[in-house]
Design a protein around this motif. Structure first.
Motif, PDB file in Angstrom:
ATOM      1  N   VAL A   5       0.843  -1.195   0.000  1.00  0.00           N
ATOM      2  CA  VAL A   5       0.000   0.000   0.000  1.00  0.00           C
ATOM      3  C   VAL A   5       0.876   1.241   0.000  1.00  0.00           C
ATOM      4  CG1 VAL A   5      -1.934  -1.097   1.197  1.00  0.00           C
ATOM      5  CG2 VAL A   5      -0.147  -0.003   2.511  1.00  0.00           C
ATOM      6  N   LEU A   6       0.326   2.320  -0.478  1.00  0.00           N
ATOM      7  CA  LEU A   6       1.044   3.588  -0.483  1.00  0.00           C
ATOM      8  C   LEU A   6       1.102   4.150   0.930  1.00  0.00           C
ATOM      9  CD1 LEU A   6      -0.650   5.285  -3.562  1.00  0.00           C
ATOM     10  CD2 LEU A   6       1.606   4.245  -3.481  1.00  0.00           C
ATOM     11  N   ASP A   7       2.172   4.852   1.235  1.00  0.00           N
ATOM     12  CA  ASP A   7       2.225   5.493   2.540  1.00  0.00           C
ATOM     13  C   ASP A   7       1.320   6.731   2.536  1.00  0.00           C
ATOM     14  OD1 ASP A   7       3.621   7.666   1.381  1.00  0.00           O
ATOM     15  OD2 ASP A   7       5.564   6.881   1.978  1.00  0.00           O
ATOM     16  N   HIS A   8       1.118   7.306   3.703  1.00  0.00           N
ATOM     17  CA  HIS A   8       0.187   8.420   3.871  1.00  0.00           C
ATOM     18  C   HIS A   8       0.514   9.578   2.928  1.00  0.00           C
ATOM     19  CE1 HIS A   8      -2.615  11.070   5.945  1.00  0.00           C
ATOM     20  NE2 HIS A   8      -1.663  11.986   5.896  1.00  0.00           N
ATOM     21  N   ASP A   9       1.785   9.961   2.842  1.00  0.00           N
ATOM     22  CA  ASP A   9       2.165  11.088   1.989  1.00  0.00           C
ATOM     23  C   ASP A   9       1.880  10.802   0.518  1.00  0.00           C
ATOM     24  OD1 ASP A   9       2.968  12.551   4.177  1.00  0.00           O
ATOM     25  OD2 ASP A   9       5.107  12.095   3.919  1.00  0.00           O
ATOM     26  N   ALA A  10       2.148   9.581   0.086  1.00  0.00           N
ATOM     27  CA  ALA A  10       1.889   9.227  -1.313  1.00  0.00           C
ATOM     28  C   ALA A  10       0.391   9.271  -1.615  1.00  0.00           C
ATOM     29  CB  ALA A  10       2.453   7.844  -1.625  1.00  0.00           C
ATOM     30  N   LYS A  11      -0.416   8.769  -0.677  1.00  0.00           N
ATOM     31  CA  LYS A  11      -1.871   8.828  -0.860  1.00  0.00           C
ATOM     32  C   LYS A  11      -2.336  10.278  -0.941  1.00  0.00           C
ATOM     33  CE  LYS A  11      -2.716   4.626   1.769  1.00  0.00           C
ATOM     34  NZ  LYS A  11      -3.206   4.123   3.054  1.00  0.00           N
ATOM     35  N   MET A  12      -1.843  11.086  -0.016  1.00  0.00           N
ATOM     36  CA  MET A  12      -2.247  12.486   0.023  1.00  0.00           C
ATOM     37  C   MET A  12      -1.848  13.201  -1.265  1.00  0.00           C
ATOM     38  SD  MET A  12      -3.934  14.628   1.733  1.00  0.00           S
ATOM     39  CE  MET A  12      -4.164  13.525   3.099  1.00  0.00           C
ATOM     40  N   ASN A  13      -0.640  12.964  -1.730  1.00  0.00           N
ATOM     41  CA  ASN A  13      -0.188  13.610  -2.970  1.00  0.00           C
ATOM     42  C   ASN A  13      -1.043  13.188  -4.156  1.00  0.00           C
ATOM     43  OD1 ASN A  13       1.845  15.000  -1.653  1.00  0.00           O
ATOM     44  ND2 ASN A  13       3.385  13.433  -2.075  1.00  0.00           N
ATOM     45  N   ARG A  14      -1.434  11.928  -4.186  1.00  0.00           N
ATOM     46  CA  ARG A  14      -2.271  11.435  -5.278  1.00  0.00           C
ATOM     47  C   ARG A  14      -3.659  12.088  -5.241  1.00  0.00           C
ATOM     48  NH1 ARG A  14      -1.190   5.642  -7.155  1.00  0.00           N
ATOM     49  NH2 ARG A  14       0.734   6.757  -7.423  1.00  0.00           N
ATOM     50  N   VAL A  15      -4.242  12.215  -4.045  1.00  0.00           N
ATOM     51  CA  VAL A  15      -5.551  12.850  -3.900  1.00  0.00           C
ATOM     52  C   VAL A  15      -5.475  14.318  -4.319  1.00  0.00           C
ATOM     53  CG1 VAL A  15      -7.226  13.646  -2.172  1.00  0.00           C
ATOM     54  CG2 VAL A  15      -6.469  11.270  -2.168  1.00  0.00           C
ATOM     55  N   ILE A  16      -4.449  15.009  -3.863  1.00  0.00           N
ATOM     56  CA  ILE A  16      -4.300  16.429  -4.199  1.00  0.00           C
ATOM     57  C   ILE A  16      -4.147  16.608  -5.709  1.00  0.00           C
ATOM     58  CG2 ILE A  16      -2.773  18.434  -3.965  1.00  0.00           C
ATOM     59  CD1 ILE A  16      -2.249  17.402  -1.042  1.00  0.00           C
ATOM     60  N   ALA A  17      -3.291  15.807  -6.324  1.00  0.00           N
ATOM     61  CA  ALA A  17      -3.091  15.906  -7.776  1.00  0.00           C
ATOM     62  C   ALA A  17      -4.382  15.600  -8.529  1.00  0.00           C
ATOM     63  CB  ALA A  17      -1.980  14.957  -8.216  1.00  0.00           C
ATOM     64  N   ALA A  18      -5.128  14.605  -8.067  1.00  0.00           N
ATOM     65  CA  ALA A  18      -6.386  14.239  -8.734  1.00  0.00           C
ATOM     66  C   ALA A  18      -7.423  15.349  -8.610  1.00  0.00           C
ATOM     67  CB  ALA A  18      -6.926  12.931  -8.165  1.00  0.00           C
ATOM     68  N   LEU A  19      -7.487  16.000  -7.448  1.00  0.00           N
ATOM     69  CA  LEU A  19      -8.430  17.114  -7.292  1.00  0.00           C
ATOM     70  C   LEU A  19      -8.102  18.239  -8.260  1.00  0.00           C
ATOM     71  CD1 LEU A  19      -8.825  17.156  -3.425  1.00  0.00           C
ATOM     72  CD2 LEU A  19     -10.704  16.960  -5.072  1.00  0.00           C
ATOM     73  N   TRP A  20      -6.827  18.595  -8.363  1.00  0.00           N
ATOM     74  CA  TRP A  20      -6.447  19.658  -9.305  1.00  0.00           C
ATOM     75  C   TRP A  20      -6.715  19.239 -10.749  1.00  0.00           C
ATOM     76  CZ3 TRP A  20      -5.969  24.524  -8.221  1.00  0.00           C
ATOM     77  CH2 TRP A  20      -5.595  24.923  -6.935  1.00  0.00           C
ATOM     78  N   ALA A  21      -6.498  17.956 -11.063  1.00  0.00           N
ATOM     79  CA  ALA A  21      -6.761  17.473 -12.418  1.00  0.00           C
ATOM     80  C   ALA A  21      -8.254  17.494 -12.740  1.00  0.00           C
ATOM     81  CB  ALA A  21      -6.212  16.056 -12.587  1.00  0.00           C
ATOM     82  N   ALA A  22      -9.086  17.212 -11.738  1.00  0.00           N
ATOM     83  CA  ALA A  22     -10.536  17.182 -11.949  1.00  0.00           C
ATOM     84  C   ALA A  22     -11.124  18.573 -12.144  1.00  0.00           C
ATOM     85  CB  ALA A  22     -11.224  16.480 -10.777  1.00  0.00           C
ATOM     86  N   PHE A  23     -10.461  19.576 -11.595  1.00  0.00           N
ATOM     87  CA  PHE A  23     -10.966  20.956 -11.669  1.00  0.00           C
ATOM     88  C   PHE A  23      -9.849  21.895 -12.130  1.00  0.00           C
ATOM     89  CE2 PHE A  23     -13.518  18.642  -8.627  1.00  0.00           C
ATOM     90  CZ  PHE A  23     -14.803  18.933  -9.053  1.00  0.00           C
ATOM     91  N   PRO A  24      -9.388  21.741 -13.373  1.00  0.00           N
ATOM     92  CA  PRO A  24      -8.242  22.538 -13.842  1.00  0.00           C
ATOM     93  C   PRO A  24      -8.540  24.034 -13.925  1.00  0.00           C
ATOM     94  CG  PRO A  24      -9.231  21.332 -15.662  1.00  0.00           C
ATOM     95  CD  PRO A  24      -9.897  20.840 -14.403  1.00  0.00           C
ATOM     96  N   GLU A  25      -9.821  24.379 -13.928  1.00  0.00           N
ATOM     97  CA  GLU A  25     -10.174  25.799 -14.016  1.00  0.00           C
ATOM     98  C   GLU A  25     -10.059  26.514 -12.664  1.00  0.00           C
ATOM     99  OE1 GLU A  25     -13.840  23.478 -13.013  1.00  0.00           O
ATOM    100  OE2 GLU A  25     -12.164  23.202 -14.370  1.00  0.00           O
ATOM    101  N   ALA A  26      -9.857  25.768 -11.592  1.00  0.00           N
ATOM    102  CA  ALA A  26      -9.738  26.366 -10.255  1.00  0.00           C
ATOM    103  C   ALA A  26      -8.498  27.250 -10.198  1.00  0.00           C
ATOM    104  CB  ALA A  26      -9.668  25.286  -9.189  1.00  0.00           C
TER     105      ALA A  26
END
Length: 93
Positions: A5-26
């Motif tokens: 499994v990914l460690d906490h930081d890797a999970k967090m980085n993936r979530v953050i990157a995915a949020l920015w990718a989902a809403f590029p106009e932000a």
């Protein structure tokens, strides 16, 4: 031994990157949280508070599993770090 499994930081980085990718106009973290919050629901079925998304973006907490599934639905394979295949090329031979 490989990590299962990914460690906490890797999970967090993936979530953050995915949020920015989902809403590029932000234009800011605050704007991103405001745009994203309506897509995620609490246990009562109501939209989550933008503050919750800001906590995810700041690395304070991770989203629950059902929120991660919604996020994966928004960004597709990109959530897992895989290149996205354009829709027009799917199934092309």
């Amino acid at each position: 031994m490989p990590r299962a499994v990914l460690d906490h930081d890797a999970k967090m980085n993936r979530v953050i990157a995915a949020l920015w990718a989902a809403f590029p106009e932000a234009t800011s973290s605050h704007d991103l949280a405001e745009r994203a919050a309506p897509y995620f629901r609490n246990r009562q079925g109501q939209p989550i508070d933008p503050k919750t998304v800001r906590l995810w973006l700041s690395g304070v907490s991770l989203p629950r599993g059902e929120h991660v599934f919604v996020l994966i639905g928004m960004v597709g394979a990109g959530f897992f770090g895989l290149p996205l295949q354009p829709a027009a090329r799917r199934g092309a031979r």
